[in-house]
Design an enzyme around this catalytic site. Sequence first.
Site, mmCIF file in Angstrom:
data_model
loop_
_atom_site.group_PDB
_atom_site.id
_atom_site.type_symbol
_atom_site.label_atom_id
_atom_site.label_comp_id
_atom_site.label_asym_id
_atom_site.label_seq_id
_atom_site.Cartn_x
_atom_site.Cartn_y
_atom_site.Cartn_z
ATOM 1 C CG ASP A 1 -0.425 -0.729 2.399
ATOM 2 O OD1 ASP A 1 0.815 -0.850 2.500
ATOM 3 O OD2 ASP A 1 -1.209 -1.163 3.258
ATOM 4 C CD GLU B 1 -4.348 3.456 7.075
ATOM 5 O OE1 GLU B 1 -5.407 3.219 7.671
ATOM 6 O OE2 GLU B 1 -3.256 2.972 7.401
HETATM 7 ZN ZN LIG Z 1 -3.806 1.633 8.975
HETATM 8 ZN ZN LIG Z 2 -2.033 -0.421 7.247
#
Ligand SMILES: [Zn+2]
Ligand SMILES: [Zn+2]
Length: 440
Positions: free
Chosen positions: A98, A168
């Site tokens: 991510d 997130e």
């Molecule tokens: Zn997080």
């Molecule tokens: Zn994370």
Amino acid sequence: MHLSRTIALISIIFGISSPLQANNSVQKAVENDWPYLEKLYQHLHKNPELSFQESETAKYIAREMKSLGFEVVENFGGHGLVAVLKNGSGPTIMLRTDLDGLPIKENTGLSYASQRVAQDRDGKNTFTMHACGHDVHMTVFTGTARRLVELKQRWKGTLVMIGQPAEERSGGAKAMLKQGLFEKFPRPDYNLALHVSSNLKAGTLGIVKGFAMANVDSVDILVHGEGGHGAYPNNTKDPIVLASQIVQALQTIVSREISPLEPAVVTVGSIHGGSQHNIIPNQVKLQLTLRSYSKEVRETTISAIKRITANLARAAGISEDKLPTVTVLDENTPAAFNNPVLASRIEKLFVEKFGQNNVLELGPEMVGEDFGRYGQVEPKIPSLMFRLGTVEKNRYEQSLLGQVRLPTLHSAKFAPDPKPTISKGVRAMTEAALELLDKK
Ligand SMILES: [Zn+2]
Ligand SMILES: [Zn+2]
């Protein structure tokens, strides 16, 4: 003579490479690469970008992947990137990192702490921080790519390495899949990712078999009232009192309506209403996070929230056209499921490579991770997200004695011990990919 030296000698004589020797070669290469990894990590740590704003981060990672010989497609599903390396016929392995940080003011005291400011989703300025360790994930991802390129003569298959935005706020995986991740690029046989852990010793590897992370929903409740002067409450319908009753009543959903044997969480994380002491406002806004594993628990929780809010409003004398508005946001994250066969295979590999003391079997948690989405597309791809400990050794030992309390993920004080964490992350991810790719 030492066993490893004996094996090395036999290998040289017979021209074979032993697993132990191969293991050491990855370890050595990662050690030699530390100056690069440290520089990359500190750069990423200093420059966190919020969900849906990760343009510079994505560009930086894309550039590194291109320089390694990957074919890279950028701006895929927002700021996502897909880097592909074909190396003969064999399985396709997807590795995912991510990219995003959080709207938190870093308070770690590190020399490379983030000072960056960005606009949050409401347009307000906020400090940003990699408080969930996604900077570690990106560094491990890039370090793993470097090792796998260097070891190209040892494996056959295709690497699909993706940088996913907006983890997130849970839009990134969905957006990349919607744009055709599994149709426009080679479809993976396995999906792998890791996530840092704030309560394991740096370099410890954690494996969960089966359900690992929860289904997450975000819910907004707008409580309507009839505002007026604080000195004449009898002439108003006070939404602050009503919202307070709703917050209390919501606590009974998990304790009274869900089976004690089923995991569930209802948290009211935000309550906003009013402007000053003597004004009763017209409305109060609540923001909730819901966690569950089963579809039934999720649906029971949502319908209970609707029933409780509507009926408490009725009890307060609110008219039918002004009952609270309950909105389940389109930010749902499905539960993440680690394929048990794949998880056991990688656990065995990690024990062989790193020793039993460095590998833990963990239980499920109520945090969410949209990595789970990649494993839910039919026909389902076996997927695994393992955990990587980050806590400096001495602090970890002090925490076991109750002398320090460790900051959690999303804390302003979360500060991984970079070298043992990242080095082990690169070694573990490289070994896991090599295990799943064909050997040459
Ligand atoms: Zn997080
Ligand atoms: Zn994370």
